[in-house]
Design an enzyme around this catalytic site. Structure first.
Site, mmCIF file in Angstrom:
data_model
loop_
_atom_site.group_PDB
_atom_site.id
_atom_site.type_symbol
_atom_site.label_atom_id
_atom_site.label_comp_id
_atom_site.label_asym_id
_atom_site.label_seq_id
_atom_site.Cartn_x
_atom_site.Cartn_y
_atom_site.Cartn_z
ATOM 1 N N GLY A 77 -2.640 4.716 -3.733
ATOM 2 C CA GLY A 77 -3.159 3.624 -3.741
ATOM 3 C C GLY A 77 -2.415 2.397 -3.375
ATOM 4 N N GLY A 88 -4.722 1.067 6.741
ATOM 5 C CA GLY A 88 -4.202 -0.024 5.910
ATOM 6 C C GLY A 88 -4.851 -1.396 6.760
ATOM 7 C CG ASP A 89 -5.238 -1.443 11.028
ATOM 8 O OD1 ASP A 89 -3.998 -1.680 10.555
ATOM 9 O OD2 ASP A 89 -5.350 -0.551 11.988
ATOM 10 N N GLY A 149 -0.185 4.819 0.587
ATOM 11 C CA GLY A 149 -0.913 5.995 0.888
ATOM 12 C C GLY A 149 -2.263 6.217 -0.121
ATOM 13 C CB SER A 168 -0.893 -0.015 1.097
ATOM 14 O OG SER A 168 -0.456 0.123 2.248
#
Ligand SMILES: Nc1ncnc2c1ncn2[C@@H]1O[C@H](COP(=O)(O)OP(=O)(O)OP(=O)(O)O)[C@@H](O)[C@H]1O
Ligand SMILES: [Mg+2]
Length: 321
Positions: free
Chosen positions: A233, A259-260, A230, A228
């Protein structure tokens, strides 16, 4: 009777955020504060909460200090997450955030958390050796507290995969380094770009370098690598495909936990047997949707479907040529 959990998330180092609103507060003075809020968190706690919001039956384990377990227990009750946390003496680490709306800044004070005893570690390992019946996905999430060896995740990945389970890993630092250099890799790994660079010990400056690094992890046994990046994308790579998924523009409340949410989306996509295109849309929608809310909450399904439709997915190979 609750439905047996399909997913177990593991959070060895959960955290309790205490946010105090104190407009114009002065260091060294007696200050009035306007409001305070406690939020139970930690990556696996968030992933479990988000999966529960989506309607997946999920259990959460890890190490929970008895002294401040109540906010976690409340969250699990509200979300319907099955609580499999090992209780240990002491308190989960507290992150104090002093928000000053007048100046427009936030001051963070992070307290140390538990130091894990050999006994507590053995209890957690025992829980992972015999997950609740029905669990076939295990998500290993977040940092390791002092007292847990940095090889903990690497060892659990091998053991859990040996039991035939699908293992997802989202961690950083030495724990990620150890897990990515182990003989057995998790099926799903979702570092952000900085975490991946740190774990590999080199910078990845072009998309081609990120893709090559992800493909190397696939060759070594991972099935889906998601890097990932930020608001730009995420790159999603399997043995057969490589895609870049760009999120739609959303009104951000807090990017904490983006992210989770991506991990939760990828796990739900795995449970539904989605192909990579659909998984990329689902995971990006989860992330983009969750950051429009404070805390680990998903928007309703209809809103997530609308977001998924707006995700731009393109071939990563096309990008790097
Ligand atoms: N500002 C943003 N607008 C839209 N989508 C975003 C934004 N920031 C992040 N995302 C989405 O969330 C995904 C994950 O974000 P990011 O790479 O920051 O995760 P992370 O660093 O693991 O976050 P954390 O560990 O704090 O949860 C991105 O791939 C993207 O799809
Ligand atoms: Mg992350």
């Amino acid at each position: 009777m609750s439905v047996p959990p399909r997913v177990l998330t593991v959070t060895p180092n959960p955290a309790l955020d205490l946010t105090v609103q104190a407009g114009g507060w002065q260091r060294g003075e007696v200050n009035a504060a306007q409001a305070a809020q406690q939020d139970a968190g930690g990556k696996g706690v968030n992933v479990a909460a988000l999966l529960a919001d989506w309607g997946v039956s999920v259990a959460a384990t890890g190490l929970l200090g008895r002294d401040n377990a109540a906010p976690f227990e409340t969250l699990f009750r509200e979300k319907g997450v099955i609580d499999e946390f090992v209780r240990v003496p002491g308190a989960a680490r507290v992150g104090l955030k002093i928000v000053d709306r007048t100046r427009g800044d936030t001051t963070d004070l992070n307290l140390p958390g538990l130091t894990v005893s050999a006994r507590a570690l053995a209890d957690l390992q025992a829980t992972l050796r015999a997950p609740p019946p029905g669990v076939n996905v295990v998500a290993l999430c977040g940092s390791l507290p002092p007292g847990v060896p940095t090889t903990f995740y690497a060892e659990e990945v091998a053991r859990l995969r040996g039991q035939g389970r699908f293992v997802a890993l989202d961690t950083s630092g030495q724990a990620l380094h150890a897990a990515l250099h182990a003989a057995v890799l998790p099926q799903l790994v979702k570092p952000n770009i900085h975490e991946l660079e740190a774990a590999l010990g080199r910078s990845l400056t072009t998309e081609a370098e990120v893709l090559a690094a992800a493909r190397d992890l696939i060759r070594r046994g991972a099935e889906l690598v998601t890097v990932s990046q930020g608001e730009r994308g995420a790159l999603l790579v399997t043995a057969h495909e490589a895609l870049f998924a760009r999120p739609p523009r959303v009104t951000v409340q807090s990017t904490v936990g983006a992210g989770d949410a991506m991990v939760a989306g990828l796990i739900s996509a795995h449970l539904d047997g989605l192909g990579l295109q659909s998984a990329a849309r689902r995971a990006t929608a989860f992330s983009a949707g969750s950051i429009t809310r404070l805390g680990a909450h998903l928007p309703p399904h209809a809103e997530l479907d609308a977001l998924a439709a707006q995700v731009q997915v393109e071939s990563a190979d096309a990008l790097t040529h």
